[in-house]
Write an enzyme that holds these catalytic residues in place. Structure first.
Site, short mmCIF file in Angstrom:
data_model
loop_
_atom_site.label_atom_id
_atom_site.label_comp_id
_atom_site.label_asym_id
_atom_site.label_seq_id
_atom_site.Cartn_x
_atom_site.Cartn_y
_atom_site.Cartn_z
CE LYS A 298 5.63 -2.62 1.10
NZ LYS A 298 5.92 -3.50 -0.02
NE ARG B 274 8.03 -14.50 -1.52
CZ ARG B 274 7.56 -13.43 -2.16
NH1 ARG B 274 8.07 -13.06 -3.33
NH2 ARG B 274 6.59 -12.71 -1.63
CG ASN C 71 9.75 -5.41 -7.55
OD1 ASN C 71 10.27 -6.04 -6.63
ND2 ASN C 71 8.54 -4.88 -7.42
CE1 TYR D 84 10.46 -1.36 0.16
CE2 TYR D 84 9.17 -1.44 -1.86
CZ TYR D 84 9.56 -2.02 -0.66
OH TYR D 84 9.07 -3.24 -0.30
CG ASP E 291 2.47 -4.58 0.21
OD1 ASP E 291 1.38 -4.13 -0.16
OD2 ASP E 291 3.55 -4.25 -0.30
CG ASP E 292 5.10 -9.90 -0.21
OD1 ASP E 292 5.71 -9.10 -0.92
OD2 ASP E 292 5.48 -10.22 0.93
CD GLU F 104 6.79 -6.18 2.14
OE1 GLU F 104 7.28 -6.02 1.01
OE2 GLU F 104 5.60 -5.96 2.41
CG ASP F 105 9.63 -9.05 0.70
OD1 ASP F 105 8.65 -9.20 -0.04
OD2 ASP F 105 10.49 -8.18 0.50
#
Length: 609
Positions: A185, A167, A425, A103, A279-280, A256-257
């Site tokens: 993930k 993203r 990150n 990850y 999660d973001d 996610e993203d």
């Protein structure tokens, strides 16, 4: 005793595992002679029969021979696709070293190179998730049926991570290449919380990309077209999610993203209609809340006197801040309006105010200041205006926290310990390093980052200080495990708060004495079990858990009231641990593995099931 064979092996299953038989695939060089004969492998493999320890040593040796992190990523991906038990043994026994490879930060580079390395991540035609092009959305039921035919009957997915690659981390629009994120993930869901790897489903919505680099790349494997407008995006995304929910009604869906607006939009549309989680927005807020609770307890300042400045106002930043507001409201009885007034935001145009003169994105309105006596156009100006006790970065701007800003934070907080959380990150986007924060604050900083930084040795004392990493892997695996087990009809903010409180509660005495904000990563499996137990207990308290086993189990330990306290009973914790998948440590465990959660009879008695 004759070897026990897997009578359910099918041609579809063989293509997915990349092996004629899953037992042989996961046993490898440990396969006994008798089993080799039964599988017609006599003379087709070397004669040596070894144990799992030696097998793991060989894999670790090969891993360490790779000269770059990306080469290690490719090696581990192939290993996971061909021998999942060996892969997860390697991860669990070397988690601190391997987690940054599978990850962040390495997964960021892997995503950027995904189309270039894809053929070398698994055997040809191995099925490892769904790639859903926008021009095939009308055929989503066929795509789902194709996936069902590639898995065994009992391997119905119970968790999915889904992205559109728009993203990815702090790297932007990576298109189909973003598939590396759901894959990575889900590996952490398995390693940290014991989700069954055969029941994890990574998905990428290949809705095109606006990134010219990939559109012009002759090796890019995704659709070579620009992304759709919002109306088409939501029509297509909702069509896919609806089909998934129909096919797998109990499946936990993690978004996610996605781009900021789409991340909020999808969560708002689905959070009350399906078992889903972003999660973001929610996970990042949860893990930072857990570390922030620990930091506030060590800051030598009353919680009501905290002044928190956020740098970056995307989905992650706003999600984090809203959960910190909940902490002050729930944990300290501060009215919401007063708690919200403890927060300031800076975006690319400066301090966010209601009268700044621009049209604010919808998610920024909640924290826009109405009491400002000035307009600040830079972080430096805002710092002097706010005089914060805590500085939290989710800006993806490398070195946004300059040494001048860090030194000023130290000067502003002489009576308290400054809280500095550079959370962006990968490392190339981090607002500052742990070493910089330590040097500029005379080693007084309460620090947590979004990416891993090395330990820092204080020159004057030779004391080695370990940085806190607000890594979402502390919380999302537990939320997923808790959701899969108790099957709540939806996930509430208070369930997530309970997980954050349990995370703060999980610090042991040694970690607290060293001023650390998060438990050591080596304890992750035990910590995830505790957090999942707290999640389940809160879901039962709110009357949303549908699985009667956990409802009955939690009833005896319920306290009055609904406020999330992060607590659980020992009996609840013990039961959660029984449902955490583990890779086989011996051939006998592999052979006799439970068909659903692989509970090893060597570890658990029949009465546990």
């Amino acid at each position: 005793m004759s070897p026990v064979m897997d009578s359910g092996t099918s041609s579809a299953r063989r293509s997915r595992s990349g092996s004629p038989d899953p037992l042989a695939s996961n046993a490898g060089t440990t396969l006994p002679y008798a089993t080799r004969s039964a599988l017609h492998l006599k003379g087709l493999v070397p004669s040596g029969v070894e144990n799992f320890v030696v097998q793991e040593q060989r894999a670790l040796e090969q891993l360490n021979l790779k000269s770059t992190s990306l080469e290690k990523y490719i090696f581990l991906s192939w290993l996971r696709s061909t021998n999942s038990h060996l892969f997860y043994r390697l991860v669990l026994h070397n988690l601190r070293e391997i987690a940054p490879i599978i990850y962040t930060p390495t997964v960021g580079q892997a995503c950027e190179e995904y189309s270039h390395i894809y053929p070398f991540l698994a055997p040809p035609n191995a099925v490892d998730g769904l790639y859903v092009p926008i021009n095939e959305v009308e055929n989503i039921e066929e795509i789902i049926q194709n996936y069902k035919e590639s898995i065994k009957e009992n391997d119905t997915p119970e968790i999915t991570v889904i992205t559109d690659g728009s993203r990815i981390l702090g790297l932007g629009d990576l298109g189909m290449n973003g598939m590396g994120i759901p894959v990575g993930k889900l590996q952490l869901y398995v390693a940290a919380a014991g989700l069954n790897p055969d029941r994890c489903l990574p998905i990428v919505l290949d809705f095109g990309t606006n990134n010219r680099k990939f559109l012009d790349d002759p090796l890019y494997l995704g659709l070579r077209q620009h992304r759709p407008d919002d109306a088409e995006f939501y029509t297509c995304a909702n069509r896919v999610i609806s089909a998934l929910h129909t096919a797998f009604p109990d499946m936990f869906i993690q978004f996610e993203d996605f781009s900021t607006d789409h991340a909020f939009g999808l969560l708002d549309q689905w959070r009350n209609n399906a078992l889903c989680f972003n999660d973001d927005i929610q996970g990042t807020g949860c893990v930072i809340l857990g570390g922030f609770i620990s930091a506030v307890e060590q800051a030598r300042i009353h919680p009501r006197d905290q002044r928190i400045l956020f740098v970056g106002a995307g989905s992650a930043g706003v999600g984090v801040a809203k959960q910190l507001v909940d902490y002050f409201v729930i944990g300290h009885g501060i009215p919401e309006d007063q708690a919200k007034a403890m927060f300031w935001f800076v975006d690319s145009r400066g301090m966010i105010t209601a009268n700044r003169g621009d049209k604010l994105a919808a998610h920024k309105v909640y924290f826009a200041r109405h009491d400002n006596t000035a307009q600040c156009s830079t972080l430096e100006e805002t710092l002097e205006y706010v005089k914060p006790t805590a500085l939290i970065g989710l800006s993806t701007i490398y070195k946004a926290f300059t040494e001048n800003i860090l030194c000023r934070m130290n000067q502003l907080n002489q009576q308290a310990r400054p809280i500095i959380f550079p959370l962006s990150n990968p490392q190339s986007k981090a607002e500052c390093t742990f070493e910089e924060a330590m040097r500029c604050t005379n080693n007084r900083v309460l620090f947590a980052s979004g990416t891993a930084f090395p330990s820092y040795t204080i020159p004057e004392t030779n004391q080695v200080c370990v940085p806190g990493q607000g890594n979402n892997m502390y919380v999302f695996p537990a939320i997923g495990l808790g959701a899969v087990l108790c099957k709540p009809s939806r996930i509430t903010d208070t369930m997530i708060y309970a997980v954050a409180k349990a995370l703060a509660n999980s610090l042991n005495e040694e970690e607290k004495a060293l001023g650390e904000l998060y438990p050591r990563i080596e304890r992750i499996r035990c910590v995830e079990a505790e957090l999942a137990a707290a999640f389940i207990r809160q879901a039962v308290r709110e009357g949303l858990a549908k699985d009667e086993k956990w409802v009955e189990l939690a009833k005896n330990g319920l306290a009055e009231g609904m406020n999330p306290d992060g607590l659980f009973t020992q009996h609840m914790l013990d039961e959660v641990k029984k449902f955490m998948w583990l890779p086989a440590e011996t051939f006998e465990q592999l052979r006799d593995a439970h068909p659903h959660y692989h509970h090893h009879p060597v570890v658990h008695s029949d009465s546990d099931h």
